[in-house]
Design an enzyme around this catalytic site. Structure first.
Site, mmCIF file in Angstrom:
data_model
loop_
_atom_site.group_PDB
_atom_site.id
_atom_site.type_symbol
_atom_site.label_atom_id
_atom_site.label_comp_id
_atom_site.label_asym_id
_atom_site.label_seq_id
_atom_site.Cartn_x
_atom_site.Cartn_y
_atom_site.Cartn_z
ATOM 1 N N LYS A 1 0.805 -1.226 0.000
ATOM 2 C CA LYS A 1 0.000 0.000 0.000
ATOM 3 C C LYS A 1 0.838 1.276 0.000
ATOM 4 C CE LYS A 1 -3.900 -2.195 2.138
ATOM 5 N NZ LYS A 1 -4.896 -2.240 3.173
ATOM 6 N N ASN B 1 -4.927 2.225 -1.137
ATOM 7 C CA ASN B 1 -5.461 0.857 -1.286
ATOM 8 C C ASN B 1 -6.369 0.724 -2.509
ATOM 9 O OD1 ASN B 1 -7.868 2.110 -0.369
ATOM 10 N ND2 ASN B 1 -8.559 0.200 0.548
ATOM 11 N N ASP C 1 -9.652 2.392 3.359
ATOM 12 C CA ASP C 1 -9.540 1.538 4.560
ATOM 13 C C ASP C 1 -10.006 2.246 5.832
ATOM 14 O OD1 ASP C 1 -8.566 -0.780 3.403
ATOM 15 O OD2 ASP C 1 -6.469 -0.179 3.610
ATOM 16 N N GLY D 1 0.711 -2.733 15.472
ATOM 17 C CA GLY D 1 1.244 -2.659 14.112
ATOM 18 C C GLY D 1 1.507 -1.218 13.720
ATOM 19 N N ALA D 2 2.394 -1.054 12.738
ATOM 20 C CA ALA D 2 2.754 0.298 12.299
ATOM 21 C C ALA D 2 2.924 0.337 10.777
ATOM 22 C CB ALA D 2 4.035 0.739 13.005
ATOM 23 N N GLY D 3 2.169 -0.515 10.092
ATOM 24 C CA GLY D 3 2.233 -0.540 8.621
ATOM 25 C C GLY D 3 1.213 0.408 8.011
ATOM 26 N N GLY D 4 0.861 0.139 6.760
ATOM 27 C CA GLY D 4 -0.051 1.011 6.031
ATOM 28 C C GLY D 4 -1.410 1.147 6.689
ATOM 29 N N GLY E 1 -12.154 -8.639 10.619
ATOM 30 C CA GLY E 1 -12.096 -7.543 9.651
ATOM 31 C C GLY E 1 -13.115 -7.635 8.527
#
Ligand code: NDP
Length: 263
Positions: A63, A84, A99, A120-123, A228
């Site tokens: 992403k 996304n 998102d 978490g620390a992603g997209g 999710g």
């Protein structure tokens, strides 16, 4: 006939083709949606155009490179640098992010959330954290690697790597890591997850279609949780609306996309 796709690695698990094809088929929109396994994110743009795509979704872990691949980025995606959804506008690659709005819609059932812990620390974490800060929530980030926290330092109230973590109490803890997606891992060491779960009201996971080890622990502790799937549905409705350039009724998109979850 227009062609759409989802790019990711892994991508085999993705329900997006079922969701979008259900809309296209039932509303007689001449389009088809497929999945493309993409190992090298730097090949995203060239692959998109060589397949003659009209649009695409981008999932883990591409992403952020998708943002770089765009000619123009609009809306919230521009603020966070995470894309996304891609739309081919007469040969111009335009990026969006659906998102964050999708997740916010999906947690409405939990009522007012004031304190949130993002694992978490992603997209996805970037999208959610930026959106929650906009809504005046207190945001804490916990991630395996410390270097990914830099982005969040001026955004979230608290940022920790596993080694530095300081516990508080939360209204909601959400897993945005890919731990549990294709393995049986927890998003952080078990002793940390245990105390976090003992100090939250609600739990959510961005992963869908399975009870992740994280959600299983929450369930065992009788904490109200959700996976999710609703986030997927809500972000998908927004993406489909962009793919068809707002030509279809949103109520119909929701109806047929929701129906695909029964398959
Ligand atoms: P990214 O690749 O951008 O980020 C992944 C994050 O997960 C990083 O912070 C990484 O930590 C962490 N991570 C990976 N493996 C582990 C592990 N074994 N233990 C602990 N942390 C780990 O991914 P995205 O943000 O794009 O996606 C994350 C997840 O969210 C995916 O599972 C994806 O399927 C899901 N998702 C679901 C959506 C939905 O609609 N339901 C929408 C968007 C995403 P580090 O920095 O240390 O590498």
């Amino acid at each position: 006939m227009k062609l759409f796709a989802i790019f990711g690695n892994p991508v085999e698990h993705s329900r997006s083709p079922l969701m979008h094809n259900s809309v296209f088929k039932n509303l007689n929109y001449r389009a088809c949606y497929t999945r493309v396994h993409l190992s090298d994110g730097l090949k995203l743009r060239e692959t998109f155009f060589s397949l003659g795509l009209s649009g695409a979704n981008v999932t883990v872990p591409h992403k952020e490179v998708a943002f770089e691949a765009c000619d123009e980025v609009r809306g919230f995606a521009k603020k966070i640098g995470v894309v996304n959804t891609l739309v081919n506008e007469n040969g111009k690659l335009v990026g969006y992010n659906t998102d964050a709005d999708g997740f916010v819609c999906s947690i409405k059932e939990f009522g007012r959330i004031k304190k949130i812990l993002i694992l978490g620390a992603g997209g996805t974490a970037k999208a959610l954290a930026s959106r929650f800060v906009q809504e005046d929530m207190e945001v804490t980030i916990l991630n395996r690697s410390a270097d990914k926290l830099t982005y969040f330092k001026n955004l979230a109230q608290f940022c920790y790597s596993w080694e530095e973590f300081k516990l508080s109490s939360y209204d909601l803890v959400v897993n945005t890591t890919s731990a549990g997606l294709k393995d049986e891992e927890l998003p952080a060491p078990k002793e940390i997850i245990e105390v976090i779960l003992d100090n939250t009201v609600f739990v959510a996971d961005a992963i869908y279609g399975k009870l992740t080890p994280f959600l299983r622990l929450a369930k065992n502790k009788n904490i109200r949780f959700k996976d999710g799937a609703d986030m997927l549905l809500e972000q998908g409705i927004l993406a489909n609306d962009l793919f068809v350039n707002h030509e279809l009724d949103l109520v119909d998109i929701r109806k047929y996309m929701s129906r695909s979850f029964a398959i």
